[in-house]
Scaffold this motif. Structure first.
Motif, PDB file in Angstrom:
ATOM      1  N   VAL A 144     -18.176  24.598 -38.498  1.00  0.00           N
ATOM      2  CA  VAL A 144     -18.110  23.877 -37.233  1.00  0.00           C
ATOM      3  C   VAL A 144     -16.946  24.433 -36.411  1.00  0.00           C
ATOM      4  O   VAL A 144     -15.796  24.392 -36.853  1.00  0.00           O
ATOM      5  N   ASN A 145     -17.263  24.981 -35.237  1.00  0.00           N
ATOM      6  CA  ASN A 145     -16.240  25.546 -34.344  1.00  0.00           C
ATOM      7  C   ASN A 145     -15.351  26.557 -35.068  1.00  0.00           C
ATOM      8  O   ASN A 145     -14.123  26.570 -34.899  1.00  0.00           O
ATOM      9  N   THR A 164     -31.277  20.699 -32.471  1.00  0.00           N
ATOM     10  CA  THR A 164     -30.270  21.696 -32.097  1.00  0.00           C
ATOM     11  C   THR A 164     -29.023  21.636 -32.969  1.00  0.00           C
ATOM     12  O   THR A 164     -28.147  22.492 -32.875  1.00  0.00           O
ATOM     13  N   SER A 165     -28.920  20.600 -33.804  1.00  0.00           N
ATOM     14  CA  SER A 165     -27.754  20.439 -34.672  1.00  0.00           C
ATOM     15  C   SER A 165     -28.115  19.588 -35.877  1.00  0.00           C
ATOM     16  O   SER A 165     -29.222  19.046 -35.965  1.00  0.00           O
ATOM     17  N   PRO A 179     -23.865  23.028 -36.996  1.00  0.00           N
ATOM     18  CA  PRO A 179     -24.915  23.852 -36.379  1.00  0.00           C
ATOM     19  C   PRO A 179     -26.260  23.681 -37.076  1.00  0.00           C
ATOM     20  O   PRO A 179     -26.333  23.384 -38.278  1.00  0.00           O
ATOM     21  N   TYR A 180     -27.311  23.903 -36.319  1.00  0.00           N
ATOM     22  CA  TYR A 180     -28.677  23.713 -36.813  1.00  0.00           C
ATOM     23  C   TYR A 180     -29.006  24.602 -38.009  1.00  0.00           C
ATOM     24  O   TYR A 180     -28.648  25.782 -38.054  1.00  0.00           O
ATOM     25  N   LYS A 181     -29.665  24.009 -38.986  1.00  0.00           N
ATOM     26  CA  LYS A 181     -30.323  24.731 -40.082  1.00  0.00           C
ATOM     27  C   LYS A 181     -31.626  24.005 -40.341  1.00  0.00           C
ATOM     28  O   LYS A 181     -31.688  22.770 -40.237  1.00  0.00           O
TER      29      LYS A 181
END
Length: 245
Positions: A144-145, A164-165, A179-181
Motif C-alpha cells: 500500500v503506497n 478497483t481495490s 491494490p486490486y487482486k
C-alpha cells in the motif's frame, strides 16, 4: 475425485513440451497450473505460491552445453523448509540423471522424453493424492503506497474485492485498503482451505463463521462482522469447501 487447492509448478523452457504437459493437466480437476520457463521465474513462483507438485525439465537452457539448471533449481527447492517433502517429477532428454535425482533430491518419478502421456498423468494424480504435511503460511503481504504490510492470515476475517481495490477486514477491527487482486489470485496466495469464496466479491475465513443459513444463502460472521450473501452459483462449492475446512 476432485483435487482441491492443489497448485502445480511446471518448469519447462520448450514451448511444445510445456503445452503438452499443460494439456495433460487440463484433464485433472481442481488444480491450478503455474508456468515458468527458467529457474529464475520458477524460484519467484515457488516463493509467491505454495506449490503441491513440481514438474521440472532438467535442461532449461539448451544453448548451454551440459546444462542441468532444472536440477540446480530442485536442489534449491529442497533447501527450503516448506518444500522439503513436496513431490518432484523430472522430465528430461538426458540419458542417466536418475541416480542423482532419486538419491539426493528424493524425486518421486522420472520421465525420459518422449514419455507416455497417460503414465505421466497417473503419476501426477498419485502424487497429488499423497498425504504430505502441508506448509501453512503465517503471513500474506499487501503493498500500500509503496509500503508492504504483512497481515497474519489467521487474523483475516474476510477480503472484499471492490473492483478497483481490496478491503481486508482483520479480527482486531482494522480494515486495510490494498491494490486490486482477483479472488483467484488471493486464494492462491492464501493457499488455505480456511478461506472460501462466498460470492464474486467476497472471500471469508471459515473460523469466523457463526452460522450459515442455506435457505436464504447467507453467512453470519462472529463478533458483529455482519452477514455475507452466498452466490447461488457458488453455493455447491461453498458447501463442499466448508465440509473440508
Amino acid at each position: 475425485m476432485q483435487l482441491i487447492y492443489k497448485q502445480i509448478l511446471v518448469v519447462e523452457d520448450n514451448k511444445y513440451s510445456m503445452n503438452r504437459i499443460c494439456s495433460i493437466l487440463k484433464e485433472i480437476e481442481g488444480i491450478t497450473v503455474i508456468k515458468a520457463e527458467n529457474s529464475g521465474e520458477a524460484y519467484q513462483c515457488a516463493m509467491e505460491y505454495s506449490i503441491d507438485l513440481f514438474i521440472i525439465d532438467i535442461i532449461l537452457d539448451s544453448t548451454k552445453e551440459a546444462d542441468v539448471s532444472g536440477m540446480s533449481f530442485a536442489e534449491t527447492v529442497r533447501k527450503m523448509e516448506k518444500y522439503k517433502m513436496t513431490p518432484i517429477i523430472f522430465t528430461t532428454c538426458l540419458e542417466d540423471p536418475e541416480l542423482h535425482a532419486y538419491a539426493h533430491l528424493h524425486c518421486y518419478e522420472y520421465f525420459k522424453k518422449p514419455y507416455d502421456s497417460e503414465r505421466l498423468k497417473e503419476a501426477i494424480i498419485t502424487t497429488l493424492q499423497m498425504k504430505i504435511p502441508k506448509y501453512e503460511k503465517e503471513y500474506v503481504c499487501f503493498k500500500v503506497n509503496g509500503i508492504v504490510f504483512p497481515v497474519k492470515i489467521k487474523d483475516i476475517v474476510y477480503i472484499n474485492n471492490k473492483t478497483t481495490s481490496l478491503q481486508i477486514q482483520c479480527a482486531n477491527g482494522e480494515s486495510i485498503d490494498a491494490p486490486y487482486k482477483s479472488s483467484r489470485q488471493m486464494l492462491l496466495e492464501l493457499n488455505s482451505n480456511k478461506f472460501l469464496k462466498c460470492n464474486k466479491s467476497v472471500i471469508i475465513n471459515v473460523d469466523f463463521i457463526e452460522s450459515v443459513n442455506y435457505q436464504i444463502c447467507q453467512v453470519k460472521l462472529k463478533k458483529n462482522f455482519g452477514e455475507v450473501k452466498i452466490g447461488r452459483r457458488i453455493l455447491k462449492s461453498f458447501k463442499e469447501g466448508l465440509q473440508q475446512s
